[in-house]
Design a protein around this motif. Sequence first.
Motif, PDB file in Angstrom:
ATOM      1  N   ALA A 151       0.821  -1.216   0.000  1.00 24.92           N
ATOM      2  CA  ALA A 151       0.000   0.000   0.000  1.00 24.92           C
ATOM      3  C   ALA A 151       0.854   1.264   0.000  1.00 24.92           C
ATOM      4  O   ALA A 151       0.421   2.294  -0.497  1.00 24.92           O
ATOM      5  CB  ALA A 151      -0.938   0.001   1.202  1.00 24.92           C
ATOM      6  N   ASP A 152       2.075   1.200   0.523  1.00 27.61           N
ATOM      7  CA  ASP A 152       2.912   2.401   0.508  1.00 27.61           C
ATOM      8  C   ASP A 152       3.644   2.540  -0.817  1.00 27.61           C
ATOM      9  O   ASP A 152       4.330   3.529  -1.047  1.00 27.61           O
ATOM     10  CB  ASP A 152       3.898   2.393   1.677  1.00 27.61           C
ATOM     11  N   GLN A 153       3.503   1.541  -1.702  1.00 29.93           N
ATOM     12  CA  GLN A 153       4.105   1.598  -3.040  1.00 29.93           C
ATOM     13  C   GLN A 153       5.592   1.977  -2.985  1.00 29.93           C
ATOM     14  O   GLN A 153       6.087   2.714  -3.820  1.00 29.93           O
ATOM     15  CB  GLN A 153       3.327   2.577  -3.924  1.00 29.93           C
ATOM     16  N   GLY A 154       6.268   1.446  -1.976  1.00 28.79           N
ATOM     17  CA  GLY A 154       7.715   1.638  -1.913  1.00 28.79           C
ATOM     18  C   GLY A 154       8.143   3.044  -1.542  1.00 28.79           C
ATOM     19  O   GLY A 154       9.267   3.441  -1.828  1.00 28.79           O
ATOM     20  N   ARG A 155       7.262   3.817  -0.903  1.00 28.74           N
ATOM     21  CA  ARG A 155       7.644   5.193  -0.568  1.00 28.74           C
ATOM     22  C   ARG A 155       8.836   5.214   0.374  1.00 28.74           C
ATOM     23  O   ARG A 155       9.682   6.089   0.295  1.00 28.74           O
ATOM     24  CB  ARG A 155       6.468   5.943   0.049  1.00 28.74           C
ATOM     25  N   THR A 156       8.903   4.262   1.313  1.00 23.29           N
ATOM     26  CA  THR A 156      10.005   4.254   2.263  1.00 23.29           C
ATOM     27  C   THR A 156      11.260   3.630   1.663  1.00 23.29           C
ATOM     28  O   THR A 156      12.345   4.168   1.773  1.00 23.29           O
ATOM     29  CB  THR A 156       9.613   3.444   3.516  1.00 23.29           C
ATOM     30  N   THR A 157      11.090   2.468   1.013  1.00 26.62           N
ATOM     31  CA  THR A 157      12.279   1.722   0.626  1.00 26.62           C
ATOM     32  C   THR A 157      12.356   1.392  -0.856  1.00 26.62           C
ATOM     33  O   THR A 157      13.180   0.580  -1.255  1.00 26.62           O
ATOM     34  CB  THR A 157      12.367   0.411   1.428  1.00 26.62           C
ATOM     35  N   GLY A 158      11.514   2.015  -1.675  1.00 28.29           N
ATOM     36  CA  GLY A 158      11.603   1.753  -3.114  1.00 28.29           C
ATOM     37  C   GLY A 158      12.973   2.114  -3.663  1.00 28.29           C
ATOM     38  O   GLY A 158      13.609   1.329  -4.377  1.00 28.29           O
ATOM     39  N   VAL A 159      13.440   3.312  -3.319  1.00 31.36           N
ATOM     40  CA  VAL A 159      14.743   3.751  -3.817  1.00 31.36           C
ATOM     41  C   VAL A 159      15.849   2.916  -3.170  1.00 31.36           C
ATOM     42  O   VAL A 159      16.854   2.586  -3.808  1.00 31.36           O
ATOM     43  CB  VAL A 159      14.933   5.259  -3.556  1.00 31.36           C
ATOM     44  N   THR A 160      15.649   2.555  -1.890  1.00 29.80           N
ATOM     45  CA  THR A 160      16.631   1.714  -1.217  1.00 29.80           C
ATOM     46  C   THR A 160      16.780   0.382  -1.949  1.00 29.80           C
ATOM     47  O   THR A 160      17.895  -0.124  -2.124  1.00 29.80           O
ATOM     48  CB  THR A 160      16.202   1.480   0.241  1.00 29.80           C
ATOM     49  N   THR A 161      15.656  -0.185  -2.388  1.00 29.55           N
ATOM     50  CA  THR A 161      15.710  -1.436  -3.136  1.00 29.55           C
ATOM     51  C   THR A 161      16.543  -1.262  -4.401  1.00 29.55           C
ATOM     52  O   THR A 161      17.354  -2.131  -4.751  1.00 29.55           O
ATOM     53  CB  THR A 161      14.283  -1.895  -3.505  1.00 29.55           C
ATOM     54  N   VAL A 162      16.346  -0.135  -5.070  1.00 29.27           N
ATOM     55  CA  VAL A 162      17.124   0.141  -6.279  1.00 29.27           C
ATOM     56  C   VAL A 162      18.609   0.231  -5.930  1.00 29.27           C
ATOM     57  O   VAL A 162      19.476  -0.312  -6.638  1.00 29.27           O
ATOM     58  CB  VAL A 162      16.643   1.445  -6.955  1.00 29.27           C
ATOM     59  N   GLY A 163      18.914   0.896  -4.809  1.00 32.98           N
ATOM     60  CA  GLY A 163      20.301   1.027  -4.386  1.00 32.98           C
ATOM     61  C   GLY A 163      20.932  -0.318  -4.074  1.00 32.98           C
ATOM     62  O   GLY A 163      22.066  -0.604  -4.474  1.00 32.98           O
ATOM     63  N   VAL A 164      20.168  -1.162  -3.367  1.00 30.66           N
ATOM     64  CA  VAL A 164      20.673  -2.502  -3.028  1.00 30.66           C
ATOM     65  C   VAL A 164      20.906  -3.305  -4.303  1.00 30.66           C
ATOM     66  O   VAL A 164      21.942  -3.964  -4.476  1.00 30.66           O
ATOM     67  CB  VAL A 164      19.662  -3.228  -2.107  1.00 30.66           C
ATOM     68  N   LEU A 165      19.955  -3.207  -5.222  1.00 29.34           N
ATOM     69  CA  LEU A 165      20.061  -3.935  -6.490  1.00 29.34           C
ATOM     70  C   LEU A 165      21.282  -3.475  -7.270  1.00 29.34           C
ATOM     71  O   LEU A 165      22.051  -4.293  -7.799  1.00 29.34           O
ATOM     72  CB  LEU A 165      18.776  -3.710  -7.295  1.00 29.34           C
ATOM     73  N   ALA A 166      21.475  -2.150  -7.312  1.00 34.31           N
ATOM     74  CA  ALA A 166      22.636  -1.615  -8.032  1.00 34.31           C
ATOM     75  C   ALA A 166      23.923  -2.155  -7.433  1.00 34.31           C
ATOM     76  O   ALA A 166      24.866  -2.517  -8.148  1.00 34.31           O
ATOM     77  CB  ALA A 166      22.619  -0.089  -8.006  1.00 34.31           C
ATOM     78  N   GLY A 167      23.956  -2.232  -6.096  1.00 28.58           N
ATOM     79  CA  GLY A 167      25.145  -2.760  -5.436  1.00 28.58           C
ATOM     80  C   GLY A 167      25.409  -4.211  -5.813  1.00 28.58           C
ATOM     81  O   GLY A 167      26.541  -4.609  -6.088  1.00 28.58           O
ATOM     82  N   LEU A 168      24.347  -5.026  -5.851  1.00 28.37           N
ATOM     83  CA  LEU A 168      24.508  -6.447  -6.201  1.00 28.37           C
ATOM     84  C   LEU A 168      24.945  -6.601  -7.655  1.00 28.37           C
ATOM     85  O   LEU A 168      25.687  -7.524  -7.997  1.00 28.37           O
ATOM     86  CB  LEU A 168      23.188  -7.196  -5.973  1.00 28.37           C
ATOM     87  N   LEU A 169      24.453  -5.701  -8.521  1.00 28.20           N
ATOM     88  CA  LEU A 169      24.778  -5.793  -9.948  1.00 28.20           C
ATOM     89  C   LEU A 169      26.096  -5.105 -10.271  1.00 28.20           C
ATOM     90  O   LEU A 169      26.622  -5.247 -11.369  1.00 28.20           O
ATOM     91  CB  LEU A 169      23.665  -5.156 -10.786  1.00 28.20           C
ATOM     92  N   GLY A 170      26.618  -4.324  -9.319  1.00 34.15           N
ATOM     93  CA  GLY A 170      27.842  -3.572  -9.588  1.00 34.15           C
ATOM     94  C   GLY A 170      27.619  -2.454 -10.585  1.00 34.15           C
ATOM     95  O   GLY A 170      28.500  -2.115 -11.372  1.00 34.15           O
TER      96      GLY A 170
END
Lengths: 93, 950
Positions: B508-527
Motif C-alpha cells: 500500500a505504501d508503493q515503496g515510498r520508504t524503501t523503493g529507492v533503497t531497493t534500487v540502491g541494493v540492487l545496483a550494489g549487487l549488480l555492480g
Amino acid sequence: MLSVPCPWCGPRDETEFRYGGQAHVAYPADPAACSDAEWAGYLFMRDNPKGWFAERWFHSAGCRRWFNAVRHTVTYEFAAVYAPFTQPPGVPS
Amino acid sequence: MSQPFRRAAGGRIDRSRTLTFHFEGRAYEAHPGDTLSSALLANGVRVVARGPYTGRPRGTYGIGAEEPNAFVQVDSGPGEPMVRATQLEVYDGLVARSLAGKGSLGEEPDDSRYDKTWAHCDVLVVGAGPAGLAAAHAAGVTGARVILADERPEPGGDLLGGRAHLDGRPAMDWVTDLRARLAGLPEVRVLPRTTVTGAYDGNFLVAVQRRTEHLGPAAPAHVARQRLWHIRAGQVVLATGAHERPILFPDNDRPGVMLAAAAAGYAWRYGVLPGRRAVVAGAHDGALWAAVDLVDAGVELAAVLDARHLAGGQAHRALRDRGVVVAAGHGVVGTDADADGVLTAAWVAPVDGDGQARRIACDLLATSGGWNPAVHLYSQAGGRPRWSDDHAAFVPGDPLPAVACVGAAAGTFDLADALAEGAEAGWQAAAATHGGGGEEPLPPATDSVASAGAPAACWITARADSPPETIFVDLQRDATLRDVRRAVGAGMRASEHVKRFTTAGTAADQGRTTGVTTVGVLAGLLGLPVGAVGTTTYRPPYAPISFALLAGRDRGRLLDPERRTPMHERHEADGAVFENVGQWKRPWYYPAPGEDLDQAVLRECRAAREGVAMMDVSTLGKIDLRGPDVGEFLDRVYTNRFSTLRVGQCRYGVMCRADGMVFDDGVTARLAPDRYHMTTTTGNAAAVLDWLDEWLQTEWPDLRVSATSVTDQWAAVAVVGPGSREVLRRLAPSLDVSAEAFPFLTVRDATVAGIPARVFRISFTGELSYEINVPAWYGLALWDAVAEAGRPAGITPYGTETMHVLRAEKGFIVAGQDTDGTVTPHDAGLGWAVSTVKPFIGGRSLARPDTARNDRKRLVGLLPADPSVVLAEGAQLVVDADAPTPVPMLGHVTSSYRSAALGRSFALALVAGGLTHRGETLQAVDGGQAHPVVVTEPVFYDAEGARRDG
C-alpha cells in the motif's frame, strides 16, 4: 484526461468527445472502381506515426460537430484544430 | 499513568481536551491534534501491526504518508480497512485494531456520503510546506485563481512543530500570518486533508479530500465524508516534499526502529517521546539534526552514528555542545529484542571492514539514510527522475511544460533556498496563465545552515555474515535482502522485474520508504551505478482511493439513468417483470397469478398468433430526417433503395458499416417528399444517429439532410394478431383499415382514440399488426384506450420475451444478437434486401474475397432432437463433440426459445457453410453436454407470409 480544444465550443474534457481516427482519408468517390487492394487500403490501413498526426474528433456530447485536429502522439499536445474539408494550418515539424 | 511518554509541554495538540480511543480492545487517552501513531507512542504502545508473512511484530516507523508498518483496521464509524495510523486523526470514540498485511471490508454497507467536484484554476500548488506556501502566496497576490492542496490537517509541512525561525520569529508564526493572507485572497482556495493522487494529461489532477473522517461520530451526516476533486490547472507547482529513507541492517524491523526525522517530529510536533534512550544512525546531516532535536526534547542519546567519515559541520558542533560525540564511519549491524519482539539494544560497528561490534542498550533506534524527493506526480505527468550523486537521491529530471518542482521535491532541502524557489515558481506560474500583476512578495529571511558535507548513498550496514533474511527491504511485504539476491541470482537486472519477483514496493505504501533503497541494493549487487538501474515507474494513484469515493453518488438507483416509457406505471400495475435494454426498462413478460416465465410467454405468444395482443414499442429508436436529399442519402446508407419509396409507404432496410458487416436494421417510412421517419434497434439508436451525422458532416456535406432523434417524442403501441384490425377499427372509426385501403408496409395519419396518431402497418411477428405512434404525453392514454378497445377480444399485453419468440419463429434477426460485427447481410439471410445496382456504404466490401467466401458463418435454423431442450444462446456447434481436441467449431447458437406455435423448442444459429448443412445433425455443446440438433431453414412459421394480412 486530454483537454480537447473544440473549434466551436472551446476546451472541453476528452470524455465529451468521440475519436474518429486518421483525418483526410476520403471515402472513395467510386468504390466499385477500387481494386481489392485499394479498397482494403481504405478500410483497414491507417498511418500510426510517432509525432504529429492529423485526426478526426466528434464533439458527441457537446455541439455534435466533427472537426480535425493535429495532435502529437507522444506528448498529446494539440497544435491545431480545423474544419473538415480544410487543410491543416501550419503544423510544427 | 496515562500517556507516560507525553512530554510536559509543546506540540500542536490541544492539551486542554482529552479524548478516549480504543486500540486492540484497550482504552487509551489522547489529545485533539494527535494521530493514532502519536497517541499510541504517548501511551507506550510499541507494537501496532504484524508482518503479513513472518508475523513479526511491527511498530510505528514513519510519521506520514511514507509509513510502511502502522496500518490499522478502523471499526468505528463506517469502518475502514488499511488506514495509516500516522495519518489517522484521533477522535473521541475511535476504535481501531492491529493488522497483519491486509484489512477487511465491513459487513455493513457504508451509507456515508461521497461526492465529486470539478474545478479549474490558474495555478495548482501541491503541498503546503514552506515552498508550497511561498508558491501559493506569490501566485495568489497576482489575483490568479490558486488551489493549494495539502494532505495534512493544517498547512506548514515540516515547519509544523519544528524549531526553525523565519524573519527572526518561530516559523509557525510565519505560517499563521501566511494563512491569514491567503484567506484574504478571494481567488485562493486552500484544501487541507487533501491528497493529490494522480497527475494526468493536460494538467488534469485528481485529489482526495477527507472532509469529516477526523470528526468521528460528530461528523454531520449531510456533509460528504470524502470528496473527489478533478482539477484542470493551467500551471502546476509540485511542492510535495521528500520522504525519509532508512538504512537497512539485520533485524531492522523491530518496534522501536524508526526513521530519525520522524522520531524527532513526534517529539516536537506531537509532544511525544518516541523513546527514552536512543541510538541515531545516519548518512547525512539531517540525521544529525534529528539527533539534536531528540536530545533537546529530553531523549538520552546513547550513540550517534554517521556512515560518513566526516566531522566539523554545524550539526556536529551542535551535538558536541550537548555533550554528544558523533561516531563517524559507524553503523548498526544488528538489534536485540525482548520477549515481545520490541527493541532493547543496537549492535554497532565500523562500516568498513569487520570491526568488533558493540552492544548499546536503547529503546529507540532512529535511522535515516537520506531524503527521497517525492517525484511521484512529476513522474506521473511524464517526467523521468534522474539520479543525482550530489543529493544521493533521484530528483526531477528534464522540466515538464506547465509543471514546476520546488523545494524538497526538487532536491532543494535548504529552507531558505526552498522558500525562494517556491515563491519564484508561484510567481512565474501565475504570470504564465493569469498574466501576473502586483508586486512579487519576498520570501522570509532565514539562516542558511553550513553542511558537514554531501549525503552518502548508504543502503545497508551489516556484517559479512549477517543473515540476509533478517534484513528487511520492504517491511510491508516482508521482503528481505535474500529475496533481492535471489532475483539477481535468477538473472533479473531491471528494477521493474525485481519489484515483481520480490514484491518489494508493491504494498500500500508503493515503496515510498524503501523503493529507492531497493534500487540502491540492487545496483550494489549488480555492480552498476544507481542511476543506471533507475526507479520503477510511478503510476497513479499516489495513495489508495476507496471505491466508495470513486463511485461517489453514482450508486444504487443513481448508478445509471433509467429510461421509462410513458406507459411504465401501467406495466407495473399489470405486474410486468422488466428487463434492461440499454438504459430502458422494458416489460419482459406479464405473468398471470401462478405463472412462471415459460408459461406466461406461451400464453402471450398464443394470444398474438390466435387472437390479439399488444406491446409497448415506444423504446424503438426514431430519427426524423428532413431535406430534399434524404432519399439519395438513404440510398447510400441502406443496402436497399429508399428514394423510390412513395409518400405513405414504409420499407425494411439494412445498414452496413464500410466493411460490409450488418450494423443496424429497421423500417423507414416516407412521410413527405422531403421527410422520412427512420426506426432503429432500441439499443442502437444513438449509434445510428452518430453514424448518419458522421457521413453527412465528413463525407457528403453537399447533401441537404438534417437528422434529429425523436425517440423520446413518440410513444408507440403495437397491436398484433388476427384480431388487431377490429381493435384499430374501433379506436379509429374514421380510418379505413381494410387490407385494400391500408395495405402492408404503409403509414397513415389518423385520429386514434381521439389522439392525433401516425399508424404504421408493419409486422415484427409475421401476424397482421399495426404500430400506433402518438406524441409521448398521450402514451398512457393510448395504451389504456387500446386495452379497453381490445377487452372484448381478450387483448393480451406481451413483453420482450414473447416478441423475441415470435420474431425468431419468423427468422427475423435482431442486429447485435444474431449478428456480431462479422456478419454480412448475405450471412444473415438478408441478401434479398441488398441492391445489386446502386452503390451503398459497405457495398464494395461484399465483393471482397473474404466476404464472398461460401464457407462463411450464415444464419440457419436449428431444431433440437429433443423438442423439450431449449439450447443455451452462445452454445458452440460441432459435428462430433467427442472428436479429439481441439474440436473444430462450426458456429454458435444466437437465439433460442420454446415455441407455442410449433409446440417445441427451436433456435437460430450462425454456422459455417450455412444451409449447405440443411438436414444434417450437428451437436450443440453447452456445459459439457452435447445436444443433437437438425439444421433447417431459419423460418419456422408461415413461410409463405400469408398471415400478415389477417
